[in-house]
Write a protein that holds these residues in place. Structure first.
Motif, PDB file in Angstrom:
ATOM      1  N   ASP A  44      49.464  38.600 -26.138  1.00 34.94           N
ATOM      2  CA  ASP A  44      50.934  38.587 -26.283  1.00 34.94           C
ATOM      3  C   ASP A  44      51.352  37.506 -27.278  1.00 34.94           C
ATOM      4  O   ASP A  44      51.284  36.310 -26.974  1.00 34.94           O
ATOM      5  N   GLU A  46      54.235  36.599 -28.404  1.00 34.07           N
ATOM      6  CA  GLU A  46      55.384  35.760 -28.039  1.00 34.07           C
ATOM      7  C   GLU A  46      54.905  34.529 -27.245  1.00 34.07           C
ATOM      8  O   GLU A  46      55.314  33.403 -27.519  1.00 34.07           O
ATOM      9  N   THR A  47      54.031  34.752 -26.289  1.00 38.91           N
ATOM     10  CA  THR A  47      53.504  33.652 -25.486  1.00 38.91           C
ATOM     11  C   THR A  47      52.624  32.728 -26.328  1.00 38.91           C
ATOM     12  O   THR A  47      52.737  31.496 -26.238  1.00 38.91           O
ATOM     13  N   ASN A  49      52.801  32.259 -29.524  1.00 39.41           N
ATOM     14  CA  ASN A  49      53.680  31.521 -30.436  1.00 39.41           C
ATOM     15  C   ASN A  49      54.409  30.389 -29.720  1.00 39.41           C
ATOM     16  O   ASN A  49      54.607  29.319 -30.295  1.00 39.41           O
ATOM     17  N   ARG A  50      54.791  30.613 -28.463  1.00 37.42           N
ATOM     18  CA  ARG A  50      55.427  29.528 -27.692  1.00 37.42           C
ATOM     19  C   ARG A  50      54.450  28.380 -27.482  1.00 37.42           C
ATOM     20  O   ARG A  50      54.814  27.209 -27.614  1.00 37.42           O
TER      21      ARG A  50
END
Length: 120
Positions: A44, A46-47, A49-50
């Motif tokens: 994932d 998004e995760t 990148n966080r």
């Protein structure tokens, strides 16, 4: 602790940091970490990148020691052992700065390889 850094070749007798040794240690522990991040997030982005954002934004003189502790915490949460070789890296600010730099560069490289592999 600085004696340990000297004994392990992390700080050279000249007082300079042993960049080759730090790169070697960071490289050895980053690959399994990045792969486990990939697996546990299911790729994932998004995760990932966080997490990358946390690594980048906390890599400053004020927060770098906390970042090192967070990295160690993440190893534990993912069931990975944290290397004894890497354990003393936070004993010297210059060593820690270079270790985090090397760790993040390796993390980014492994992630790019995993993304490329996924695209095949």
């Amino acid at each position: 602790m600085k004696n340990e850094l000297l004994t392990k070749g992390i700080i050279l007798p000249s007082g300079e940091i042993g960049k080759d040794k730090i790169n070697l240690v960071a490289g050895a522990i980053t690959q399994p970490f990045a792969e486990m991040v990939w697996v546990t997030t299911g790729g994932d982005m998004e995760t990932i990148n966080r997490l990358t954002n946390v690594l980048v934004t906390m890599n400053n003189p004020t927060d770098r020691g906390k970042l090192f502790k967070i990295i160690k915490l993440l190893y534990g949460l993912m069931g990975l052992p944290f290397s004894e070789e890497a354990e003393p890296m936070d004993a010297d600010p210059d060593v820690l700065e270079y270790f985090i730099f090397s760790f993040m560069a390796d993390f980014g490289e492994v992630m790019q390889e995993l993304i490329a592999e996924e695209m095949k």
